[in-house]
Design a protein around this motif. Structure first.
Motif: not given
Length: 131
Positions: A28-29, A54-56, A92-95, A98-108
């Motif tokens: 989120x932001x 997802x949003x924003x 990097x991200x500029x948000x 109201x921003x909501x994102x999902x992130x997925x990455x390797x667990x390590x």
């Protein structure tokens, strides 16, 4: 057996699910990701990272290293699309708030195999002008 449900409504990023292969987080932001707070880039040296808006609104900012210095680029995310940040790409991200994102990455993925690059005032101004 039941279906598990995960959520996170606070500022910043929280890993909400993790197993031995991958991690899912909700991002989120937070002030550091606001256009007025952006001052660094990061890279994960061994793993890709995926984002889904997802949003924003979110602008993915990135940089490639060249003999002339950093070459910046931006991608304005659209909802419901998957964006892959390849390993070793500065980003990097500029948000907005109201921003909501999902992130997925390797667990390590961790700071043990990632780097932070502090930007100078000229680089920050350039990045802001592109976003």
């Amino acid at each position: 057996m039941n279906i598990a449900v995960y959520e996170f409504a606070g500022e910043g990023m929280q890993r909400v699910f993790e197993n031995e292969k991958w991690t899912v987080g909700i991002k989120n932001w937070k002030p550091a990701n606001d256009i007025s707070g952006i001052d660094c880039l990061e890279r994960h040296n061994k793993t890709d990272e995926l984002f889904v808006l997802v949003e924003g609104a979110c602008t993915l900012v990135y940089a490639n290293e060249s003999e002339e210095g950093l070459e910046f680029g931006v991608v304005h995310m659209k909802p419901d699309k998957v964006y892959n940040i390849p390993a070793t790409l500065w980003h990097n991200t500029i948000t907005r708030k109201d921003t909501k994102m999902i992130l997925i990455e390797d667990s390590n993925t961790s700071m043990d195999n990632s780097d932070i690059l502090e930007l100078d005032e000229v680089q920050i101004a350039k990045l802001r002008s592109l976003a």
